[in-house]
Design a protein around this motif. Sequence first.
Motif, PDB file in Angstrom:
ATOM      1  N   ILE A  33     -58.103  40.226  60.991  1.00  0.00           N
ATOM      2  CA  ILE A  33     -57.455  41.409  60.424  1.00  0.00           C
ATOM      3  C   ILE A  33     -55.951  41.175  60.525  1.00  0.00           C
ATOM      4  O   ILE A  33     -55.419  41.048  61.622  1.00  0.00           O
ATOM      5  CB  ILE A  33     -57.843  42.695  61.183  1.00  0.00           C
ATOM      6  CG1 ILE A  33     -59.363  42.873  61.169  1.00  0.00           C
ATOM      7  CG2 ILE A  33     -57.142  43.903  60.569  1.00  0.00           C
ATOM      8  CD1 ILE A  33     -59.854  44.027  62.016  1.00  0.00           C
ATOM      9  N   SER A  34     -55.299  41.077  59.378  1.00  0.00           N
ATOM     10  CA  SER A  34     -53.861  40.831  59.366  1.00  0.00           C
ATOM     11  C   SER A  34     -53.157  42.052  58.797  1.00  0.00           C
ATOM     12  O   SER A  34     -53.425  42.448  57.664  1.00  0.00           O
ATOM     13  CB  SER A  34     -53.538  39.594  58.533  1.00  0.00           C
ATOM     14  OG  SER A  34     -54.209  38.479  59.094  1.00  0.00           O
ATOM     15  N   SER A  35     -52.273  42.647  59.616  1.00  0.00           N
ATOM     16  CA  SER A  35     -51.559  43.853  59.188  1.00  0.00           C
ATOM     17  C   SER A  35     -50.127  43.495  58.843  1.00  0.00           C
ATOM     18  O   SER A  35     -49.464  42.766  59.586  1.00  0.00           O
ATOM     19  CB  SER A  35     -51.540  44.892  60.314  1.00  0.00           C
ATOM     20  OG  SER A  35     -52.780  44.935  60.959  1.00  0.00           O
ATOM     21  N   ASN A  44     -51.714  39.407  63.503  1.00  0.00           N
ATOM     22  CA  ASN A  44     -53.099  38.965  63.291  1.00  0.00           C
ATOM     23  C   ASN A  44     -53.965  39.444  64.446  1.00  0.00           C
ATOM     24  O   ASN A  44     -53.579  39.327  65.600  1.00  0.00           O
ATOM     25  CB  ASN A  44     -53.171  37.439  63.280  1.00  0.00           C
ATOM     26  CG  ASN A  44     -52.593  36.830  62.024  1.00  0.00           C
ATOM     27  OD1 ASN A  44     -52.887  37.278  60.924  1.00  0.00           O
ATOM     28  ND2 ASN A  44     -51.770  35.798  62.190  1.00  0.00           N
ATOM     29  N   GLU A 113     -53.032  45.645  54.450  1.00  0.00           N
ATOM     30  CA  GLU A 113     -53.862  44.988  55.465  1.00  0.00           C
ATOM     31  C   GLU A 113     -54.842  44.052  54.772  1.00  0.00           C
ATOM     32  O   GLU A 113     -55.406  44.397  53.735  1.00  0.00           O
ATOM     33  CB  GLU A 113     -54.628  46.038  56.263  1.00  0.00           C
ATOM     34  CG  GLU A 113     -55.232  45.501  57.540  1.00  0.00           C
ATOM     35  CD  GLU A 113     -55.644  46.635  58.469  1.00  0.00           C
ATOM     36  OE1 GLU A 113     -54.918  46.898  59.441  1.00  0.00           O
ATOM     37  OE2 GLU A 113     -56.693  47.245  58.220  1.00  0.00           O
ATOM     38  N   GLN A 115     -58.271  41.643  55.396  1.00  0.00           N
ATOM     39  CA  GLN A 115     -59.377  41.390  56.317  1.00  0.00           C
ATOM     40  C   GLN A 115     -60.182  40.197  55.820  1.00  0.00           C
ATOM     41  O   GLN A 115     -60.349  40.018  54.608  1.00  0.00           O
ATOM     42  CB  GLN A 115     -60.307  42.604  56.392  1.00  0.00           C
ATOM     43  CG  GLN A 115     -59.657  43.822  57.006  1.00  0.00           C
ATOM     44  CD  GLN A 115     -60.397  45.080  56.617  1.00  0.00           C
ATOM     45  OE1 GLN A 115     -60.567  45.374  55.442  1.00  0.00           O
ATOM     46  NE2 GLN A 115     -60.859  45.811  57.602  1.00  0.00           N
TER      47      GLN A 115
END
Length: 327
Positions: A33-35, A44, A113, A115
Amino acid sequence: MLLLLLLLLALLFQGGDNKDDFQGPTSFYLIQISSFPNSTWAQNQGSGWLDDVQIHGWESNSENATFLKPWSKGKFSDQEVTELVDIFRVYLIGFIREVRDFASVFQMEYPFEIQGIAGCELCHGEAPESFLRGALGGLDFLSIPNCSCVPAPEGGWRAKKFCATIIQYQGILEAIGKLLFLDCPQFLLGVLDAGKTALQRQEKPVAWLSRGPTPGPDRLLLVCRVSGFYPKPVWVTWLRGEQEQPGSRRGDVLPNADGTWYLRVTLDVAAGEAAGLSCRVKHSSLGGQDIVLYWGQPVSIGLICLVIILPPLLLFIGFALRFMRHR
Ligand SMILES: *[C@@H]1O[C@H](CO)[C@@H](O)[C@H](O)[C@H]1NC(C)=O
Ligand SMILES: *[C@@H]1O[C@H](CO)[C@@H](O)[C@H](O)[C@H]1NC(C)=O
Ligand SMILES: *[C@@H]1O[C@H](CO)[C@@H](O)[C@H](O)[C@H]1NC(C)=O
């Protein structure tokens, strides 16, 4: 080489046709999950899972993997594990850089975001299957089967453009293919074996009934709680006689801190109709001996009364006897 491995696995699992009693997970996958809250900051999150059991974490500060179980490395050597962790570190750091660089080309608006899920699964009697899927803002974006890139309809023009771009980098797709189709099944078989004792253990549930917050006038909320069981699949429902009550509401199966599971199943009934209802629990650890708890069970109330009354009663009788002897 790949074919050989698949053949070998197919053979291995053919011997397991009567493996219906096989307990435990069948898939391994990584979640990313990278925001990107704004153009200057990104993070990450990573984790590794065997079905619903987390076995790997990712420390975003030190960009390093954490191994949550003693057997989380499976049958891979320390060196192999270090090499894989290095690959993921380079990938994750590079991922943030690339996304930022291409944010304007893809007209990305902060915050957003991304994913990703990638892994492999043992299919009953067949060769393992591998998968990689990406999502943007919670919508499917693409999948990568067989060294190709398939944009998801929800991904729109961005997904099409992304796939058209990535397909030019066959080296990257081949590396992904190796991780998915070779390393993943190999790791999965190893980790299932290394963690066999823990993964195939059977923990019996404990069940109890209670009354929930009153749903309305003259109504009762009956709550059946089941806790401490492993593995996760469980069947819990409210019954009248043998009749399943369609109003049974099943909550999510939630994790306990010790790795076992917890479930709550409720039933909203008219106050006068609660008597005669029972909660039945089926679980693999019970060996067919279902747990059945009756609402307002006279025996259990009787038992509680007995437990409370009996000791003073015995004491009284004892005293009385002694008193009479003295006399
Ligand atoms: C970017 O987002 C982070 C985390 O939400 C925040 O701490 C930081 O102040 C933001 N930076 C800017 C320039 O808005
Ligand atoms: C990652 O953590 C392991 C211990 O879990 C340590 O041996 C290794 O040096 C760390 N690697 C990096 C690059 O920090
Ligand atoms: C994988 O490739 C084969 C042929 O190369 C194709 O028939 C199959 O549909 C592909 N699988 C997926 C999931 O697209």
